[in-house]
Design an enzyme around this catalytic site. Structure first.
Site, PDB file in Angstrom:
ATOM      1  N   ASP A 602       0.817  -1.205   0.000  1.00 21.39           N
ATOM      2  CA  ASP A 602       0.000   0.000   0.000  1.00 21.39           C
ATOM      3  C   ASP A 602       0.853   1.258   0.000  1.00 21.39           C
ATOM      4  OD1 ASP A 602       0.976  -0.337   2.549  1.00 21.39           O
ATOM      5  OD2 ASP A 602      -0.746   0.617   3.508  1.00 21.39           O
ATOM      6  N   LYS A 603       2.145   1.125   0.337  1.00 21.90           N
ATOM      7  CA  LYS A 603       3.031   2.281   0.362  1.00 21.90           C
ATOM      8  C   LYS A 603       4.466   1.787   0.334  1.00 21.90           C
ATOM      9  CE  LYS A 603       1.378   3.232   4.426  1.00 21.90           C
ATOM     10  NZ  LYS A 603       1.040   3.886   5.682  1.00 21.90           N
TER      11      LYS A 603
END
Length: 689
Positions: A602-603
């Site tokens: 997600d990051k």
């Protein structure tokens, strides 16, 4: 090469040899039988006394459930899918769906004596094995590698037949003994303690229901059938694990125990988890801006414990017992004792050495990882705190909720804090993975509920994060109040999920017992066929020899080295991960991780947190209608770039100035026209420092 060894002459046939045991009525066998009888009589007497004691003083355990666990148990009982625990039920505010059963125990001299007798009995089985093997191979001939000894002169028992019968009895008795010990592992000591009220207990037995999550997607008929059998015949004790925890008494007489990092207070015959909140609203916290008194701080410290992660590596004895006390190790013991006795002395010694080395390496690896995790979780720093109206410096382990502390620059926070004065810039990448610094402000003075994970996050400093800048100026006084310490902090909750993970049941875990059951059934068939063949081929061997050869067939089907092969692969994987800076507390999950085919991120904050340098700029060029990259221009030659690119490099939105220095993302800090964020048609090249 020497001639094939014939073995020494039997002691009964040698006039110069003295046989020590000619009958089971000799002094030595009678002494052993007397010891067995004494152990059985002592244990039976204590259990009878314990039964009468329980009848006179009936003790009900205390059942602690969260509201979520209470609802799930009620639903399960309604559908008859789970057994209900019996005892005094208390609904408490605990994490998730936890369900605990707490029973108090106290020791006695007679009970401890019986427990020591049982421990000594376990050692005495191993001693009997050594004596029988020594009698079997006494004066055996070893002439060369291919001329090994097969039997001795039997100076203790006189002949092979008596030695074999004694071995057969000892073999099965010790297997039954060790199997029972393994099945009741963790509960044996409590069997020789008396249940009592919590108010007078010395130790508590905490039974925790396992929080399992079945991740198997394709279930076969056999898997579903085994699940039904397990649900139907299993008791509540098989649905969880028991832990024996000593009760601690503080200086002020408070009785408590620690279970998986959570403190539980014993008040009379009741148990409750220790929680302490300074307040519910922001206004409640502002009432403590003048700090707390030393006496109040000592009282809170005694109640909630020091500000640290209470993780301690297992002792060496605990590690050995945890590794060796398993059913398969009992099976290995029987298999290798059979090899030792069945004229496979050197083969059995080699296989046993492999098992011992494998277990030793596993224990060493596990303890090494535990010590490394313990080293990571330990963090001590000096804190400037307001006590009795005076600013003093104390150890961070002495912090308690309600303490007012003064924030420092470049300070790794030892606890969760709420800012009540000033502002700061914080690096939360160690907790959230986000590399961008976050600005924190002082909380408002309002009767608004405080939620550190919700609207209060902008005013909260989390444990494990780093304060990059304290205040807007060098001499700014920024203060914050402690909201949580120890395992109650955000860092503690994160580590709790790592140290005490949820049990995950994969397809591999459910199919392995089915495979073992099929192998056992096949081994039983082969055992029967082997007996029939030996009886019909006119074998003159005694029944012990026939049984031994049948057991060898079973050992070939259920290979005792199977767990060793799995452990070797796991240890190799652990070492490979360690070289890459990854620690694994549960090597068994590595095989499951190998089944993963897709990763979703997600990051990339965690990946870009540390060690990034600004190397230079490559401008995009259009050559024959095809976009390409030009040569790398180092920061020292920025003047050769176009004005548009230079302005793009100078555009840094996440950098703040603190005195004469710049604070922010390491990539974006301006130092001699270096480390700027690229915002034009150029690409930023990053490399590890």
């Amino acid at each position: 090469m020497g001639s094939f060894p014939t073995g020494p002459e039997s002691c009964l046939a040698d006039p110069s040899c003295h046989v020590y045991i000619t009958s089971m009525r000799n002094a030595v066998p009678l002494t052993i039988f007397g010891f067995w009888g004494f152990v059985i009589l002592s244990c039976f007497t204590f259990q009878f006394w314990k039964f009468l004691h329980s009848k006179r003083r009936k003790v009900e355990p205390v059942i602690l459930r969260s509201a979520m666990a209470s609802e799930s148990v009620s639903t399960a009982v309604k559908h008859k899918k789970s057994s209900q625990l019996k005892g005094v039920e208390v609904i408490l505010d605990m994490e998730g769906g936890k369900e605990l059963q707490v029973t108090g125990y106290t020791g006695s001299f007679f009970g401890e004596l019986c427990y020591l007798l049982c421990c000594f009995t376990s050692l005495h089985w191993l001693a009997l094995d050594v004596v029988i093997i020594f009698d079997y191979y006494n004066k055996c001939q070893v002439r060369s590698v291919d001329n090994l000894c097969f039997y001795g002169n039997y100076f203790l028992l006189g002949n092979y037949e008596l030695n074999g019968k004694v071995f057969f009895v000892v073999f099965w008795l010790q297997l039954i003994w060790f199997t029972a010990w393994v099945l009741f592992k963790g509960k044996v000591h409590n069997c020789f303690r008396l249940p009592t009220e919590l108010s007078s207990a010395k130790v508590v037995s905490v039974w925790a229901r396992d929080q399992e999550e079945i991740l198997s997607t394709t279930d076969s008929f056999l898997i579903n059938f085994l699940r039904e059998i397990k649900t139907k015949f299993s008791s509540h004790t098989t649905e969880g694990h028991s832990f024996i925890i000593p009760i601690e008494t503080t200086k002020r007489g408070r009785r408590q125990f620690v279970f998986q990092g959570q403190r539980f207070l014993i008040k009379g015959d009741s148990v409750q988890p220790v929680h302490f909140k300074v307040g519910e609203t922001y206004s409640d916290y502002y009432e403590h801006v003048k700090g707390i008194h030393s006496n109040e701080a000592d009282s809170r410290l005694e109640k909630i414990g020091p500000n640290e992660i209470p993780f301690k590596p297992d002792t060496l004895i605990e590690s050995i017992c945890d590794e060796t006390f398993s059913l398969f190790h009992v099976y290995q013991l029987g298999a290798y004792m059979l090899a030792f006795w069945g004229s496979y002395l050197f083969v059995g010694a080699l296989l046993a050495t492999i098992v011992v080395l494998s277990a030793s390496i596993t224990i060493y690896t596990r303890r090494r990882n535990q010590f490394m995790i313990s080293k990571i979780t330990k963090y001590v720093t000096e804190v400037e705190v307001l006590r009795d109206g005076v600013w003093i410096k104390i150890d961070s382990r002495c912090l308690v909720p309600g303490d007012v502390v003064r924030l420092q620059r470049d300070w790794k926070l030892p606890c969760d804090l709420l800012i009540i004065k000033g502002s700061c810039i914080c690096d939360e990448s160690a907790l959230t993975g986000e590399s961008m610094p976050v600005q924190k402000y002082n909380a408002p003075i309002a009767k608004v509920p405080y939620n550190p994970q919700g609207n209060g996050a902008r005013h909260t400093l989390f444990s494990g994060t780093t304060v990059i800048q304290s205040g807007s100026q060098t001499n700014d006084d920024v203060q914050a109040i402690v909201t949580a310490t120890g395992m109650a902090t955000s860092k503690g909750e994160l580590l709790s999920g790592i140290l005490y993970p949820q049990i995950l049941v994969f397809k591999y875990d459910e199919e392995l017992p089915v495979v073992v059951l099929f192998l056992i059934a096949y081994a039983i068939v082969c055992f029967i066929i082997s007996i029939i063949f030996q009886n019909h081929t006119g074998s003159q061997s005694i029944w012990v020899t026939k049984w031994m050869y049948c057991m060898f067939s079973v050992n070939q089907i259920l290979n005792p080295l199977l767990p060793v092969a799995l452990e070797v692969g796991q240890l190799h994987a652990v070492n490979n991960l360690k070289k890459r800076g990854i620690l694994c507390l549960n090597p068994k999950r590595i095989a499951i991780a190998g089944k993963i085919r897709v990763f979703c991120f997600d990051k990339t904050g965690t990946l870009t947190k540390e060690g990034l340098d600004f190397l230079g700029v490559q401008c995009s060029l259009v050559d024959s209608g095809i976009p390409t990259f030009g040569p790398l221009v180092s920061p020292a030659k920025v003047e050769s770039l176009s004005p548009l690119v230079t302005h793009g490099l100078a555009t840094c939105h996440a950098v703040a100035k603190f005195g004469e220095e710049y604070v922010g993302n390491q990539v974006e800090i301006l130092k001699q026209r270096e480390n700027c964020l690229l915002r034009s048609r150029c690409s930023l090249l990053l490399g590890g420092s």
